[in-house]
Enzyme design. Structure first.
Site, mmCIF file in Angstrom:
data_model
loop_
_atom_site.group_PDB
_atom_site.id
_atom_site.type_symbol
_atom_site.label_atom_id
_atom_site.label_comp_id
_atom_site.label_asym_id
_atom_site.label_seq_id
_atom_site.Cartn_x
_atom_site.Cartn_y
_atom_site.Cartn_z
ATOM 1 C CB THR A 11 -0.692 7.625 6.132
ATOM 2 O OG1 THR A 11 -0.873 6.268 5.728
ATOM 3 C CG2 THR A 11 0.787 7.966 6.088
ATOM 4 C CG ASP A 74 -9.161 6.091 0.379
ATOM 5 O OD1 ASP A 74 -8.736 5.517 1.395
ATOM 6 O OD2 ASP A 74 -10.013 5.589 -0.370
ATOM 7 C CB SER A 75 -4.454 5.169 -3.008
ATOM 8 O OG SER A 75 -3.895 4.676 -1.804
ATOM 9 C CE1 TYR A 166 -4.400 -6.266 -4.050
ATOM 10 C CE2 TYR A 166 -4.598 -3.971 -3.389
ATOM 11 C CZ TYR A 166 -5.063 -5.266 -3.357
ATOM 12 O OH TYR A 166 -6.183 -5.570 -2.631
HETATM 13 P P1 IMP Z 1 -6.205 3.020 1.893
HETATM 14 O O1 IMP Z 1 -5.946 4.154 0.946
HETATM 15 O O2 IMP Z 1 -5.500 3.220 3.196
HETATM 16 O O3 IMP Z 1 -7.643 2.683 2.003
HETATM 17 O O4 IMP Z 1 -5.483 1.721 1.306
HETATM 18 C C1 IMP Z 1 -5.141 1.641 0.004
HETATM 19 C C2 IMP Z 1 -4.790 0.197 -0.377
HETATM 20 O O5 IMP Z 1 -4.661 0.183 -1.804
HETATM 21 C C3 IMP Z 1 -3.435 -0.255 0.166
HETATM 22 O O6 IMP Z 1 -3.565 -1.002 1.337
HETATM 23 C C4 IMP Z 1 -2.922 -1.119 -0.962
HETATM 24 O O7 IMP Z 1 -3.469 -2.393 -0.863
HETATM 25 C C5 IMP Z 1 -3.494 -0.465 -2.206
HETATM 26 N N1 IMP Z 1 -2.566 0.546 -2.743
HETATM 27 C C6 IMP Z 1 -2.744 1.900 -2.781
HETATM 28 N N2 IMP Z 1 -1.667 2.495 -3.317
HETATM 29 C C7 IMP Z 1 -0.792 1.521 -3.592
HETATM 30 C C8 IMP Z 1 0.515 1.533 -4.132
HETATM 31 O O8 IMP Z 1 1.130 2.560 -4.431
HETATM 32 N N3 IMP Z 1 1.073 0.329 -4.282
HETATM 33 C C9 IMP Z 1 0.468 -0.838 -3.949
HETATM 34 N N4 IMP Z 1 -0.726 -0.903 -3.413
HETATM 35 C C10 IMP Z 1 -1.374 0.272 -3.237
#
Ligand code: IMP
Length: 212
Positions: A11, A74-75, A166
């Site tokens: 990451t 991924d989240s 968020y």
């Molecule tokens: P990715 O997993 O890199 O595609 O990005 C996940 C996106 O989801 C992040 O940029 C945040 O906008 C949001 N996100 C995922 N997990 C969290 C968290 O624990 N807190 C706040 N936002 C989150």
């Protein structure tokens, strides 16, 4: 050799790394970013699901650190009244067409859009959840997949200054706080990422013991 000692994370998001370190610390585990991660070729997150994206990241990045177990997460945030959006598009929600965007938009812009959208929804229907899928991979192959979630309510204004993304808009009724009002230890305890990481640890304990 104690293979429990170091776990590599794919990451560039300091917030995710902090969360995972918070979850690992009480267990005496060291969680680090893949060395030289910023200079590795970027993996395009074009999957339709959290699983697809996490798998793609874990598999591709693990090829750069042969022999090591690599985790990718991924989240995102699923809002019920927005039919699950921002969902897999959470990191680029503020783009004109999030499903076509190939670059992330910043947290401030994403939060501003979510506030605009949530204000159109009656307060009692502002439920949603954070979802996190963690994939463990080694040498380009998925070893296992883990999932965690946290149920909450979306606020129409930010509260708290910790965390990322968020977090300031995500109210977690169980402890009457937003995720941006949690310490690293509390976030690890209650968050989707902490839950998925604990699933990983349970698996890793068994599987690393087998490998010893
Ligand atoms: P990715 O997993 O890199 O595609 O990005 C996940 C996106 O989801 C992040 O940029 C945040 O906008 C949001 N996100 C995922 N997990 C969290 C968290 O624990 N807190 C706040 N936002 C989150």
């Amino acid at each position: 050799m104690n293979v429990m000692q170091r776990i590599l994370i794919a990451t560039s998001n300091p917030g995710k790394l902090r969360d995972l370190q918070g979850a690992a610390r009480p267990l005496g585990l060291q969680v680090e970013c893949i060395p030289n991660f910023a200079n590795l070729p970027l993996v395009v997150e074009d999957g339709q699901t959290f699983e697809e994206n996490a798998r793609k990241k874990a598999e591709e990045y693990s090829l750069h650190v042969r022999g090591e177990v690599v985790l990718a997460d991924d989240s995102g945030l699923e809002v019920d009244a927005l039919r699950g959006e921002p969902g897999v598009h959470s990191a680029r929600y503020a783009a004109d067409e999030p499903h076509l965007a190939d670059a992330n938009t910043d947290d401030e812009a994403n939060n501003a859009k979510l506030i605009r959208e949530i204000k159109k929804i009656p307060p009692e229907k502002r439920t949603g959840r954070f979802v996190c899928v963690i994939v463990a991979a080694q040498d380009g192959k998925t070893l296992a997949t883990f999932r965690g979630k946290a149920e909450g309510v979306i606020l129409e204004g930010p509260r708290g200054t910790n965390g990322f993304g968020y977090d300031p808009l995500f109210y977690f009724p169980q402890i009457d706080k937003t995720f941006a009002e949690l310490s690293a230890e509390e976030k690890a305890k209650y968050s989707h990422r902490g839950a998925a990481f604990r699933e990983f640890l349970a698996w890793y304990r068994v599987n690393s013991a087998l490998g010893n």
